[in-house]
Design an enzyme around this catalytic site. Structure first.
Site, PDB file in Angstrom:
ATOM      1  CG  ASP A 107     -12.531-100.831  -6.976  1.00 29.79           C
ATOM      2  OD1 ASP A 107     -12.184-100.913  -8.098  1.00 29.79           O
ATOM      3  OD2 ASP A 107     -12.996-101.706  -5.962  1.00 29.79           O
ATOM      4  CD  GLU A 133     -14.713-103.991 -13.333  1.00 30.87           C
ATOM      5  OE1 GLU A 133     -15.818-105.136 -13.264  1.00 30.87           O
ATOM      6  OE2 GLU A 133     -14.585-103.109 -13.607  1.00 30.87           O
ATOM      7  CG  ASP A 153     -14.752 -99.571 -12.137  1.00 33.00           C
ATOM      8  OD1 ASP A 153     -15.362-100.690 -11.543  1.00 33.00           O
ATOM      9  OD2 ASP A 153     -15.914 -98.969 -12.364  1.00 33.00           O
ATOM     10  CG  HIS A 212     -17.856-106.411  -5.756  1.00 34.10           C
ATOM     11  ND1 HIS A 212     -16.872-106.703  -6.702  1.00 34.10           N
ATOM     12  CD2 HIS A 212     -18.336-105.060  -7.058  1.00 34.10           C
ATOM     13  CE1 HIS A 212     -16.716-105.516  -7.397  1.00 34.10           C
ATOM     14  NE2 HIS A 212     -17.707-104.497  -7.702  1.00 34.10           N
ATOM     15  CG  ASP A 213     -19.952-106.768 -10.013  1.00 32.24           C
ATOM     16  OD1 ASP A 213     -20.523-105.426  -9.829  1.00 32.24           O
ATOM     17  OD2 ASP A 213     -18.420-105.962 -10.659  1.00 32.24           O
TER      18      ASP A 213
END
Length: 515
Positions: A103, A262, A207, A324-325
């Site tokens: 990430d 993302e 991100d 994960h969100d």
């Protein structure tokens, strides 16, 4: 994975699994997963057939947003280990033929990053312009009406008493936004990419990459949550220029390094812009399917939109059902049968599929009591620890894990699921094995078929002489006739025998048929 001489970059044919390090495996008994825990369990991923992993942040961080508030981009937080541990993990993954993505958080840092500590020290500090500082509005309030995530619609600006100005943060106040119009910031962030590329990483998940440059006037926008999912606050032309420079940097390294964006915009057509003319992101997450209900017609529409709005010459699709969100797919869809059918769907669509750790175990979200809730965004349930062994403490020896386990950890443990050939884990393994041997599934065309109400059906075909595969998914809780000839290659129903298809789809069943 693409082999020697393949005309496709590896990431087009790969299955990528997201690992959330805090919750994957704990090697030192402190109750928090770490890099060495991942290294020690690479054989599970290899056995499953995963081609690449994406590691959520493990950099130094005060953990206000569990690693997405970075205080040092070029070091490992002691909670997760050391740079030596990362190098060992990377080497062992590569030895297994597995790629590793990490990430990268370019929009903001931690408020404890040395850059921000300097920036807020005085108005004339050389790093003042590395972040977005503004005077108060005439009434003394924030400079504009922008809101931030995780603050219940609160302002995206925080006042700094020492210097008398506000700083911008699209997320928590502990996550001040960088000023990407400052060329020194750009150079410093490019250096963080080089640091990890030089160590051998195979790419980055970037991100909120669509937000890195804000509109120059910082004007008010339409109020409300819509701010978080549109582009009204951002300078899109400047962002695309930055992406082209980032892409040039990534492409200057050998080995098909990849940048995965993302781009949290709920429009496939708008996401397509971030591929550029094959000179910006290599691939970008397409989030609308993540929010699609378990409904055949809705999913057909989602697939049609991807076919219509992503230019096949420049934009390779991605598919994701959990991360994960967001709540896990079994929790969202309501049953294991649907989670199994969803696995068939995800792994047979045209594009690169991203799995999330634990989906191959059929995990549900954990029930997290209020006194153990820790995430500012309420996402603890999907981040629960992976149970490895049947017997407690399920492979997490030492302190109690930082979050409770998902429901039924004994039955859902890796040890139990890999011992049961009828488990969802074996379904994932079978699907990945089929993808590895099928050019049609890896890079072939997708053609939607007519099907009865409640059924989604499509063909996957390639021009390398590979057999055309038919995929049919029953989104209903009743059996539906589907008069199609063929032999069953994979069924989501564990009791379904391999052999000629009988023309009947069981409730919530998905099948892959060979001629």
């Amino acid at each position: 994975m693409s082999g020697p001489g393949s005309r496709h970059p590896w990431w087009r044919t790969a299955v990528i699994e997201q690992l959330y390090p805090r919750s994957f495996a704990d090697s030192n008994g402190d109750g928090v997963g770490d890099l060495d825990g991942i290294r020690q369990h690479l054989d599970h991923l290899s056995w499953l057939g995963v081609d690449a992993t994406w590691l959520s942040p493990f950099f130094r961080s005060p953990m206000a947003d569990f690693g997405y508030d970075v205080s040092d981009y070029c070091d490992v937080d002691p909670l997760f280990g050391t740079l030596h541990d990362f190098d060992a993990l990377l080497a062992e993954a590569h030895a297994r033929g597995m790629k590793v993505l990490i990430d990268w958080v370019p929009n903001h840092t931690s408020d404890l990053h040395p850059w921000f500590i300097e920036s807020r020290s005085s108005r004339d500090n050389p790093k003042r312009d590395w972040y977005l500082w503004r005077d108060p509005a005439p009434d003394g309030g924030p400079p504009n009406n922008w809101i931030s995530a995780f603050t219940d619609g609160g302002s995206a600006w925080t006042f700094d008493d020492a210097t008398g100005q506000y700083y911008l943060h699209l997320f928590l106040p502990q996550q001040p936004d960088l000023n990407w119009r400052n060329t020194d910031v750009v150079a410093a962030m490019h250096d963080t990419l080089r640091f990890w590329l030089d160590r051998g990483v195979d790419g980055f998940r970037m991100d909120v990459i669509h937000a890195i440059v804000k509109r120059a006037d910082l004007a008010d926008v339409e109020d409300g949550y819509q701010q978080m999912v549109d582009e009204s606050r951002y300078d899109s032309p400047a962002i695309h220029e930055q992406l082209r420079d980032i892409r040039m940097l990534i492409d200057s390294y050998p080995g098909d390094r990849v940048c995965v964006g993302e781009v949290y915009i709920l429009s496939t057509a708008r996401v397509a812009d971030y591929y550029g003319a094959n000179d910006e992101l290599h691939i970008a997450f397409n989030f609308p399917p993540l929010y699609a209900p378990w409904d055949a017609s809705k999913w057909r529409t989602r697939i049609e939109r991807v076919q219509q709005e992503l230019d096949p010459r420049a934009a390779w699709p991605t598919w994701v059902l959990s991360n994960h969100d967001n709540p896990r797919q079994r929790t969202r869809y309501g049953s294991e049968a649907r989670a199994r059918a969803a696995a068939v769907l995800l792994l047979t669509l045209r594009g690169t599929p991203f799995l999330y750790q634990g989906e191959e175990l059929g995990l549900e979200d954990a029930v997290v009591p209020s006194d153990r809730a820790v995430d500012p965004g309420g996402r603890d349930g999907c981040r629960a620890p992976i149970p490895w062994t049947v017997a407690p403490p399920h492979g997490w020896h030492g302190r109690e894990p930082w979050l409770p386990f998902p429901p039924s950890p004994e039955a859902r443990a890796v040890e139990a699921m890999t011992a049961d050939p009828s488990s969802i884990t074996y379904l994932y393994r079978d699907l990945l094995a089929l993808r590895h041997t099928s050019p049609a599934l890896q890079t072939g065309d997708l053609h939607l078929l007519d099907a009865p109400d409640g059924v989604l059906a499509y063909e996957r075909s390639a021009d390398q002489g590979d057999a055309t595969l038919t995929v049919a998914i029953n989104f209903t809780t009743t059996s539906i006739p589907y008069p199609r000839s063929g032999h069953i290659a994979v069924s989501s129903v564990a009791t379904r025998e391999r052999g000629p298809f009988d023309g009947e789809l069981a409730p919530d069943e998905a099948v892959i048929l060979r001629p």
